[in-house]
Motif scaffolding. Structure first.
Motif, mmCIF file in Angstrom:
data_model
loop_
_atom_site.group_PDB
_atom_site.id
_atom_site.type_symbol
_atom_site.label_atom_id
_atom_site.label_comp_id
_atom_site.label_asym_id
_atom_site.label_seq_id
_atom_site.Cartn_x
_atom_site.Cartn_y
_atom_site.Cartn_z
ATOM 1 N N UNK A 1 0.800 -1.227 -0.085
ATOM 2 C CA UNK A 1 -0.017 -0.012 -0.053
ATOM 3 C C UNK A 1 0.830 1.363 0.234
ATOM 4 N N UNK A 2 0.223 2.253 -0.474
ATOM 5 C CA UNK A 2 0.773 3.721 -0.311
ATOM 6 C C UNK A 2 0.317 4.447 0.878
ATOM 7 N N UNK A 3 -1.096 4.163 1.075
ATOM 8 C CA UNK A 3 -1.919 4.842 1.972
ATOM 9 C C UNK A 3 -2.383 3.700 2.949
ATOM 10 N N UNK A 4 -2.407 4.036 4.476
ATOM 11 C CA UNK A 4 -2.675 2.813 5.233
ATOM 12 C C UNK A 4 -3.877 3.743 6.154
ATOM 13 N N UNK B 1 8.143 2.953 13.911
ATOM 14 C CA UNK B 1 8.507 2.621 12.569
ATOM 15 C C UNK B 1 8.998 3.870 12.084
ATOM 16 N N UNK B 2 9.107 5.047 12.474
ATOM 17 C CA UNK B 2 9.716 5.831 11.911
ATOM 18 C C UNK B 2 9.118 7.167 10.897
ATOM 19 N N UNK B 3 7.778 6.920 11.265
ATOM 20 C CA UNK B 3 6.786 8.102 10.590
ATOM 21 C C UNK B 3 6.552 9.172 11.544
ATOM 22 N N UNK B 4 6.777 10.384 11.217
ATOM 23 C CA UNK B 4 6.597 11.422 11.817
ATOM 24 C C UNK B 4 5.292 11.921 12.399
ATOM 25 N N UNK B 5 4.490 11.652 11.284
ATOM 26 C CA UNK B 5 3.051 12.249 11.833
ATOM 27 C C UNK B 5 1.852 11.582 10.791
ATOM 28 N N UNK C 1 9.128 -1.956 6.737
ATOM 29 C CA UNK C 1 8.668 -1.749 5.379
ATOM 30 C C UNK C 1 7.377 -1.056 5.287
ATOM 31 N N UNK C 2 6.846 -0.437 6.543
ATOM 32 C CA UNK C 2 5.573 0.225 6.820
ATOM 33 C C UNK C 2 6.023 1.814 6.883
ATOM 34 N N UNK C 3 7.232 2.164 6.837
ATOM 35 C CA UNK C 3 7.746 3.611 7.289
ATOM 36 C C UNK C 3 7.450 4.540 6.005
ATOM 37 N N UNK C 4 7.132 4.209 4.757
ATOM 38 C CA UNK C 4 7.072 4.985 3.828
ATOM 39 C C UNK C 4 5.708 5.156 3.103
ATOM 40 N N UNK C 5 4.664 5.168 4.180
ATOM 41 C CA UNK C 5 3.503 5.191 3.746
ATOM 42 C C UNK C 5 2.674 6.458 4.450
#
Length: 179
Positions: free
Chosen positions: A77-80, A142-146, A108-112
């Motif tokens: 996915x691109x969007x979750x 997972x390294x996603x800021x917001x 593998x989920x941090x670029x969504x």
């Protein structure tokens, strides 16, 4: 450009208030030309994490249930979107169980892009802070800021009551359309 969107509906109830918000997001996203997959937990079998850490070295969970397919969908996915009812000011147990099982593919989920959809009996948005913190905690790990957006579907205790909250329905649709 079309995106792949996965909506994770973490409620034990099908057709409940969080499901209605998820469907609105889905409609908006499909109207924008995106490919959308909605995964409802009542239709899936997800066991609890055993904490064995077998997935850390292998990248695969030792438990064989519906979670492996959900993980594949999330990685692609691109969007979750996390859609959850609020129980005692936080996300449902079903949603938390699923989050605990994300370890094998977490990196593998941090670029969504992430969205949160909440339905709650409460009329006080502040009471949903523990739920927001729970999901932001996962994103932080997972390294996603917001997250990209949050819908607070308040005053929705009985099934279908969210339909009286036009603001929440419109916001879910618009987030989907702009996802």
């Amino acid at each position: 450009m079309s995106k792949k969107v996965v909506i994770l509906h973490g409620s034990p109830r099908v057709s409940g208030n969080s499901d209605i918000l998820a469907k609105e997001f889905k409609k908006g996203s499909e109207d924008a030309g995106n490919e959308v997959k909605k995964i409802s937990f009542p239709m899936r079998f997800i066991n609890y994490c055993k904490g064995c850490l077998g997935c850390v070295s292998s990248g695969e969970c030792v438990i064989h249930d519906d979670m492996s397919g959900i993980l594949e969908d999330m990685v692609d996915a691109d969007v979750i979107v996390f859609a959850s009812p609020i129980y005692f000011n936080t996300i449902s147990g079903q949603m938390k169980t699923m989050i605990d099982r994300l370890t094998p593919k977490a990196r593998q989920l941090n670029d969504k892009d992430y969205y949160f959809l909440f339905s709650a009996a409460s009329d006080n948005q502040k009471s949903l802070e523990p739920a927001v913190c729970e999901l932001r905690g996962f994103l932080n790990c997972i390294g996603v800021e917001s997250e990209k957006g949050i819908v607070f579907g308040l005053n929705a205790e009985s099934e279908g009551e969210i339909n009286h909250n036009e603001n929440a329905l419109n916001q879910a649709f618009e987030f989907g359309k702009n996802s």
